[in-house]
Design an enzyme around this catalytic site. Sequence first.
Site, PDB file in Angstrom:
ATOM      1  N   LYS A   1      26.503  87.582   7.471  1.00  0.00           N
ATOM      2  CA  LYS A   1      26.667  87.807   8.905  1.00  0.00           C
ATOM      3  C   LYS A   1      28.158  87.928   9.211  1.00  0.00           C
ATOM      4  CE  LYS A   1      22.018  86.665   9.622  1.00  0.00           C
ATOM      5  NZ  LYS A   1      20.981  85.675   9.400  1.00  0.00           N
TER       6      LYS A   1
ATOM      7  N   HIS B   1      14.598  79.475  11.557  1.00  0.00           N
ATOM      8  CA  HIS B   1      14.410  80.747  10.856  1.00  0.00           C
ATOM      9  C   HIS B   1      13.236  80.692   9.869  1.00  0.00           C
ATOM     10  CE1 HIS B   1      15.760  83.939   7.940  1.00  0.00           C
ATOM     11  NE2 HIS B   1      16.091  84.526   9.075  1.00  0.00           N
TER      12      HIS B   1
ATOM     13  N   HIS C   1      24.636  81.735  12.069  1.00  0.00           N
ATOM     14  CA  HIS C   1      25.254  82.501  13.162  1.00  0.00           C
ATOM     15  C   HIS C   1      26.459  81.801  13.765  1.00  0.00           C
ATOM     16  CE1 HIS C   1      22.040  85.459  13.105  1.00  0.00           C
ATOM     17  NE2 HIS C   1      21.255  84.429  12.828  1.00  0.00           N
TER      18      HIS C   1
ATOM     19  N   ASP D   1      21.547  74.810   9.570  1.00  0.00           N
ATOM     20  CA  ASP D   1      21.769  76.203   9.179  1.00  0.00           C
ATOM     21  C   ASP D   1      22.812  76.808  10.121  1.00  0.00           C
ATOM     22  OD1 ASP D   1      21.632  78.910   8.647  1.00  0.00           O
ATOM     23  OD2 ASP D   1      19.439  79.009   8.611  1.00  0.00           O
TER      24      ASP D   1
HETATM   25  C1  PLP Z   1      19.798  85.552   8.477  1.00  0.00           C
HETATM   26  C2  PLP Z   1      19.409  84.134   8.458  1.00  0.00           C
HETATM   27  C3  PLP Z   1      19.072  83.485   7.265  1.00  0.00           C
HETATM   28  C4  PLP Z   1      18.901  84.244   5.977  1.00  0.00           C
HETATM   29  O1  PLP Z   1      20.120  84.655   5.447  1.00  0.00           O
HETATM   30  P1  PLP Z   1      20.140  85.954   4.519  1.00  0.00           P
HETATM   31  O2  PLP Z   1      21.432  85.848   3.805  1.00  0.00           O
HETATM   32  O3  PLP Z   1      20.058  87.125   5.436  1.00  0.00           O
HETATM   33  O4  PLP Z   1      18.958  85.861   3.600  1.00  0.00           O
HETATM   34  C5  PLP Z   1      18.810  82.140   7.296  1.00  0.00           C
HETATM   35  N1  PLP Z   1      18.865  81.447   8.445  1.00  0.00           N
HETATM   36  C6  PLP Z   1      19.169  82.044   9.620  1.00  0.00           C
HETATM   37  C7  PLP Z   1      19.215  81.225  10.863  1.00  0.00           C
HETATM   38  C8  PLP Z   1      19.428  83.400   9.660  1.00  0.00           C
HETATM   39  O5  PLP Z   1      19.679  83.986  10.827  1.00  0.00           O
END
Ligand code: PLP
Length: 401
Positions: A248, A134, A217, A214
């Site tokens: 999310k 990201h 999702h 991360d």
């Molecule tokens: C959406 C997203 C983020 C950022 O998160 P936000 O809370 O929207 O700032 C970071 N990493 C990934 C993989 C994302 O999809």
Amino acid sequence: MISLDEDLSARLGEIREKGLYRELRRIDSAQCSRIEIGGETFLNFSSNDYLGLASHPALKEATIRALEKFGAGSGASRLICGSLSPHHKLEEALADLKKTEAAVSFSSGYAAALGTICALMGKDDVIILDKLVHASIVDAAKLSGAKLRIFSHNDLDGLVSILRWANGKISTEVSQRPRILIVTESVFSMDGDVAPLKEIVALKNKFGAWLMVDEAHATGVFGKNGAGLISQENLGGQIEIQMGTLGKALGSAGGFVCGSRMLVDFLVNKARSFIFSTAPVPASSAAARAAIEIVQSGMGKKLRDDLHERIRDVLSFLRDENSKNKSAIIPLMVGEENKALEIAAALREKNIFIPAIRYPTVARGAARLRLTISAAHSSDDLTQLKTALRETMEKEIFPHA
Ligand SMILES: *Cc1c(COP(=O)(O)O)cnc(C)c1O
């Protein structure tokens, strides 16, 4: 000198010419499986609210209760006077969900990535990224000033050769060794596929690197109790830094990092996006905590079962059941930017909302429709979706038919 607006007008013109112009579309309803745009109702296949929690009664109630008790704003940065009990309770819930010693929350996932990577890594260090991570991670890695190396998406051989190169730089003098951090995602945000986490963990152990994953999702969507893919793969104890977002599947807003107590104490001292930013509104932290409670409960398991059943249903329609992609993100590849925009517009004519994703979110010429599935979709919704897809993009989704 030309005026700012003249300069911007020329630059926007270039963006338009390439089919890359972006516009906000105003939505006049809550974020759920149906949305209202310009007085018309659309089936929403664009949201990351995978479990339908953003407008769940329990989250609304938690929000209202926190709002009444703590007010709208948090008043200051956490270290000044904004460290309110909803933030602390949320962090306890996150640590419990991810089975880590501690957790710290940020105002967004973007801020979590930026603050964490820049706090941990500096100019003598090495950051190794999967090509498709990201933008928040890419920006963080650049801002940190560390040496940046990228391996092709999920390419373990590429990762090994970078790790060998980085290890070559290691002197026997312990104090002069560079820190090496690998960052990847468990579920990739625009492709919906997953990283080979077990193999990456084995490599980072072998080469003496740290790993940050991360789970934006995957949190809420995978694993026992919805803890994520790391938990599903039983790797929790071996990954130094787990990050994610509350925006999310958790239906609220904010970001987090889970790990050791030492990591969290360090970030509270050193993560600039945490220190120099007003704390999240208490109501959003309370909502996220309510979401975690649901995700860990029998109701959460039912929502996940529903979600994965819907995902299987769509994958089978796409004749893609064997795909490694079992996440709620299903990219429908188009290629050309303007073509993706056209298909998205044709789908809107049929009251189906699926966004066209273009450069710079994905590579040039790799435009796609990013279809996301939610537990809140009914089987009738999916039937409508399939009919519309067949009518608008049969060539793209069934190229060999
Ligand atoms: C959406 C997203 C983020 C950022 O998160 P936000 O809370 O929207 O700032 C970071 N990493 C990934 C993989 C994302 O999809």
